[in-house]
Design a protein around this motif. Structure first.
Motif, mmCIF file in Angstrom:
data_model
loop_
_atom_site.group_PDB
_atom_site.id
_atom_site.type_symbol
_atom_site.label_atom_id
_atom_site.label_comp_id
_atom_site.label_asym_id
_atom_site.label_seq_id
_atom_site.Cartn_x
_atom_site.Cartn_y
_atom_site.Cartn_z
ATOM 1 N N ASN A 134 0.818 -1.214 0.000
ATOM 2 C CA ASN A 134 0.000 0.000 0.000
ATOM 3 C C ASN A 134 0.855 1.268 0.000
ATOM 4 O O ASN A 134 0.539 2.247 -0.680
ATOM 5 N N GLN A 182 -2.698 -1.037 -8.637
ATOM 6 C CA GLN A 182 -3.741 -0.843 -7.633
ATOM 7 C C GLN A 182 -4.871 -1.865 -7.814
ATOM 8 O O GLN A 182 -5.433 -2.361 -6.831
ATOM 9 N N GLU A 183 -5.183 -2.204 -9.069
ATOM 10 C CA GLU A 183 -6.200 -3.223 -9.342
ATOM 11 C C GLU A 183 -5.783 -4.579 -8.777
ATOM 12 O O GLU A 183 -6.582 -5.296 -8.177
ATOM 13 N N ASN A 225 -6.204 -4.502 -5.073
ATOM 14 C CA ASN A 225 -7.610 -4.647 -4.689
ATOM 15 C C ASN A 225 -8.075 -6.091 -4.818
ATOM 16 O O ASN A 225 -8.845 -6.587 -3.985
ATOM 17 N N ASP A 244 -6.630 -8.080 -1.915
ATOM 18 C CA ASP A 244 -7.380 -7.730 -0.712
ATOM 19 C C ASP A 244 -8.748 -8.417 -0.720
ATOM 20 O O ASP A 244 -9.212 -8.937 0.308
ATOM 21 N N TYR A 245 -9.381 -8.455 -1.875
ATOM 22 C CA TYR A 245 -10.691 -9.103 -2.029
ATOM 23 C C TYR A 245 -10.602 -10.606 -1.773
ATOM 24 O O TYR A 245 -11.428 -11.180 -1.058
ATOM 25 N N LYS A 300 -16.194 -5.581 -5.237
ATOM 26 C CA LYS A 300 -14.935 -6.015 -5.851
ATOM 27 C C LYS A 300 -15.175 -7.188 -6.801
ATOM 28 O O LYS A 300 -14.619 -7.245 -7.906
#
Length: 274
Positions: free
Chosen positions: A81, A118-119, A122, A125-126, A176
């Motif tokens: 991050n 960033q995708e 994400n 994280d999802y 997401k």
């Protein structure tokens, strides 16, 4: 680790079966116990205790391994991050400093690469949240989400003309996961439309439609599109697992998924929300 685990399970299973057969022979042949109910109760207790120990022996090392892997993923995600935020902040600052066209294009490429990173962040994280059984549903505007995805996909497919008509629609769903569904459907539409440069995306009432004007499919192909590893055109790149993932997501999140397609005319995908 797994070799020693297999060896331990095999040895325990071998010893357990040997003891079971030995006890059975001892009770029936030596002691000559005729109370069948008592024998059955003893044997069931023995089997239950042995099964519990074997399952514990098998599961605990795997549970520890998975837990360590999840902790590593969370720590890695946290560390990612900071550099992503740093790149974004500094490119924004540089964007104000450099005014020449060549520098602006270079910064634009850096920004695009950072957005793709960033995708992936994400998505990771999802995946961590879904694997930990966390509730990932949230209230959001489907029209806003589609607009964001079109802006992102337009950078990946600059040659595609996205015709967008979006009515306002608030939904409670997995945001997401729905991003991945939309990206996958659009990606298929682009991939199977070599002679067309247009994708239509509409929201009306409670339905999202994504239409391409590509090669299309006949009725036989439509019956197979959700099969893992199926591809209507073997010359296309990919593994043929995207639409099966889309189908599983829609079934899990109470979204009605339907396809209408005709050869050489194109395909329309509908997602109806409750």
């Amino acid at each position: 680790m797994f070799f020693s685990l297999r060896l331990n399970i095999f040895l325990y299973y071998f010893i357990t079966v040997s003891l079971f057969l030995g006890f059975a022979y001892y009770f029936l042949s030596v002691l000559k116990i005729e109370n069948i109910s008592l024998l059955i109760l003893v044997f069931i207790s023995f089997i239950v205790l042995s099964g519990g120990f074997i399952s514990k022996l098998a599961i605990e090392p795997l549970a520890e391994y998975v837990n360590n892997l999840q902790n590593l993923s969370k720590e890695t995600l946290h560390e990612l991050n900071l550099p992503i935020s740093t790149i974004k902040t500094n490119t924004q600052m540089l964007n104000k400093s450099f005014t020449d066209e060549k520098s602006q294009k270079r910064l634009e490429r850096i920004n695009s690469a950072c957005e793709m990173l960033q995708e992936r962040y994400n998505e990771l994280d999802y995946l961590i949240k879904t694997q930990s059984d966390a509730d990932v549903s949230e209230v959001f505007g489907l029209d806003e989400l589609v607009h964001e995805r079109v802006l992102f996909l337009n950078k990946i497919y600059p040659h595609i003309n996205f015709n967008v008509s979006l009515n306002t629609l608030q939904i409670l769903n997995d945001k997401k996961g729905l991003c991945k569904v939309i990206d996958n459907i659009v990606d298929n539409g682009v991939k199977y439309s070599p002679d067309s440069k247009t994708i239509d995306i509409n929201i009306y009432e409670k339905t999202l439609t994504i239409r391409d004007y590509g090669v299309g499919m006949d009725e036989v192909e439509l019956l197979q599109i959700f099969d893992n590893y199926y591809q209507s055109n073997n010359n296309m790149q990919g593994f043929g697992i995207g639409l099966s993932m889309v189908k599983r997501f829609c079934d899990k999140n109470d979204i009605t998924l339907s396809f209408q397609s005709k050869p050489q005319i194109g395909t329309t995908v509908e997602l109806k929300f409750k």
